[in-house]
Design a protein around this motif. Structure first.
Motif, mmCIF file in Angstrom:
data_model
loop_
_atom_site.group_PDB
_atom_site.id
_atom_site.type_symbol
_atom_site.label_atom_id
_atom_site.label_comp_id
_atom_site.label_asym_id
_atom_site.label_seq_id
_atom_site.Cartn_x
_atom_site.Cartn_y
_atom_site.Cartn_z
ATOM 1 N N ARG A 36 8.397 1.248 -38.106
ATOM 2 C CA ARG A 36 7.326 0.719 -38.934
ATOM 3 C C ARG A 36 6.778 -0.604 -38.392
ATOM 4 N N LEU A 37 5.537 -0.837 -38.761
ATOM 5 C CA LEU A 37 4.831 -2.061 -38.387
ATOM 6 C C LEU A 37 4.319 -2.729 -39.644
ATOM 7 N N VAL A 38 4.449 -4.048 -39.710
ATOM 8 C CA VAL A 38 3.844 -4.829 -40.785
ATOM 9 C C VAL A 38 3.053 -5.959 -40.139
ATOM 10 N N VAL A 39 1.774 -6.010 -40.452
ATOM 11 C CA VAL A 39 0.885 -7.061 -39.948
ATOM 12 C C VAL A 39 0.412 -7.884 -41.134
ATOM 13 N N CYS A 40 0.707 -9.166 -41.108
ATOM 14 C CA CYS A 40 0.206 -10.097 -42.121
ATOM 15 C C CYS A 40 -0.826 -10.983 -41.432
ATOM 16 N N LEU B 287 -9.480 -4.073 -39.674
ATOM 17 C CA LEU B 287 -8.171 -4.146 -39.043
ATOM 18 C C LEU B 287 -7.453 -2.804 -39.126
ATOM 19 N N ALA B 288 -7.605 -2.103 -40.233
ATOM 20 C CA ALA B 288 -7.005 -0.767 -40.348
ATOM 21 C C ALA B 288 -7.532 0.151 -39.256
ATOM 22 N N VAL C 185 -1.692 4.295 -41.976
ATOM 23 C CA VAL C 185 -2.131 2.910 -42.149
ATOM 24 C C VAL C 185 -2.562 2.662 -43.594
ATOM 25 N N GLU C 186 -2.056 1.597 -44.173
ATOM 26 C CA GLU C 186 -2.452 1.181 -45.511
ATOM 27 C C GLU C 186 -2.392 -0.335 -45.590
ATOM 28 N N TRP C 187 -3.059 -0.888 -46.592
ATOM 29 C CA TRP C 187 -3.008 -2.336 -46.746
ATOM 30 C C TRP C 187 -3.087 -2.708 -48.213
ATOM 31 N N ARG C 188 -2.668 -3.925 -48.499
ATOM 32 C CA ARG C 188 -2.879 -4.514 -49.813
ATOM 33 C C ARG C 188 -3.201 -5.986 -49.634
ATOM 34 N N ASN C 189 -3.981 -6.496 -50.565
ATOM 35 C CA ASN C 189 -4.445 -7.867 -50.486
ATOM 36 C C ASN C 189 -3.457 -8.816 -51.137
ATOM 37 N N LEU C 190 -3.324 -9.995 -50.562
ATOM 38 C CA LEU C 190 -2.553 -11.084 -51.133
ATOM 39 C C LEU C 190 -3.489 -12.256 -51.394
ATOM 40 N N ARG D 150 0.369 -2.056 -43.261
ATOM 41 C CA ARG D 150 1.587 -1.347 -42.876
ATOM 42 C C ARG D 150 1.207 -0.051 -42.175
ATOM 43 N N ALA D 151 2.073 0.368 -41.238
ATOM 44 C CA ALA D 151 1.813 1.602 -40.503
ATOM 45 C C ALA D 151 3.131 2.137 -39.930
#
Length: 240
Positions: free
Chosen positions: A155-159, A211-212, A223-228, A237-238
Motif C-alpha cells: 500500500r501507498l499513502v500520500v499526504c 493527484l489521483a 486510488v482513493e482520497w479524503r480531505n483533511l 491511498r492506493a
C-alpha cells in the motif's frame, strides 16, 4: 537574528517550479535545523494531527517494512517504529538526514533520490510520503519508483497539500500562503526565503482529483482520497 540563505537558494525563492533537484536539495539543507519547529508554527500545530492520520492510514503492524520517503529529520518515522514496524526514513537532503540522525540515532536514515530509490524491487509492505511528492522533479517517475519497491498488494499513502473545497476558505488560504507565511517564516525559520518557494509549490500543485490521476498514471490501483482540514491537505491511498 535573521539568517539570510546562501546565494544559491535565492533563484528558487519563487520556486522556478521546474524543481531543479540540486537547488531544492540545498534549500532543504538550509532549513533543516529548525524545520520541525517552523512546520509546527506555520501549520498552527495541525501537522501533528496530519501525521497521526498518515499512520492510521498506513496501519502498520509489527514486522512490516515501511518506507517513509521525504522523511526529513525522521519526525514522521517515529510512530511507525513505535508500532513495531521496521521503518526506513529516506530523504535526498543530507542536511535533514544529519539533523535526524543526531536526534534519532536508532533509525536507519538513508539518502535517496525519489526518482532513483536505492532499494530492490518489492522491498516494502507500505510506502508513505508526506509533503514531499511535489518537490520531486518528476512526480510520476517518483510514484513509479515507489510502486517498484512496494511488494504486490502493498500500500501507498500520500499526504500532500491540496485545494480547500470551500471557495471562500480557499481564497483566504491562498492569501495566507502568499502574504502571511513569508513573514511568519522569517521569524522562526533558519532560511525563510525557502518558504516562499514552498508556498509557490503548494499553490501550483494539482487538486485532489489531479493527484489521483497521477497515481493511476504511475500504475497504482484502488486510488482513493479524503480531505483533511477542509482540503488544505488530502490523504491519498492506493495499492500496488
Amino acid at each position: 537574528m535573521r539568517q539570510d540563505p546562501p546565494p544559491s537558494l535565492r533563484p528558487v525563492a519563487r520556486a522556478d517550479l521546474d524543481k531543479q533537484p540540486t537547488d531544492v536539495r540545498r534549500m532543504f539543507d538550509a532549513v533543516a535545523k529548525r524545520y520541525d519547529v517552523t512546520n509546527d508554527v506555520l501549520s498552527l500545530g495541525m501537522d501533528r494531527r496530519w501525521r497521526t492520520e498518515v499512520v492510521d492510514a498506513v496501519a502498520p503492524v509489527p514486522g512490516e517494512r515501511v518506507l517513509d520517503l521525504a522523511a526529513g529529520t525522521g519526525t514522521s518515522s517515529v510512530p511507525f517504529h513505535d508500532k513495531g514496524a521496521t521503518v526506513v526514513p529516506c530523504d535526498f537532503s543530507l542536511g535533514m538526514l544529519q539533523v535526524g540522525k543526531q536526534a534519532r540515532p536508532h533509525l536507519p536514515f538513508t539518502a535517496g533520490d525519489g526518482t532513483k530509490l536505492p532499494f530492490a524491487d518489492d522491498t516494502f509492505d507500505a510506502v508513505t510520503i508526506s509533503f514531499g511528492l511535489r518537490n520531486i522533479v518528476d512526480p510520476v517517475a517518483g510514484l513509479r519508483e515507489m510502486l517498484r519497491v512496494t511488494r504486490p498488494g502493498g500500500r501507498l499513502v500520500v499526504c500532500e497539500f491540496s485545494h480547500p473545497t470551500w471557495a471562500p476558505f480557499r481564497t483566504a488560504y491562498v492569501e495566507y500562503l502568499m502574504r502571511a507565511l513569508p513573514p511568519v517564516a522569517r521569524a522562526v525559520s533558519s532560511s525563510p526565503d525557502a518558504y516562499v518557494y514552498l508556498a509557490e509549490s503548494i499553490r501550483a500543485w494539482p487538486d485532489q482529483a489531479g493527484l489521483a490521476a497521477l497515481l493511476q498514471e504511475a500504475g497504482w490501483t484502488g486510488v482513493e482520497w479524503r480531505n483533511l482540514t477542509g482540503g488544505i491537505v488530502a490523504l491519498h491511498r492506493a495499492r500496488a
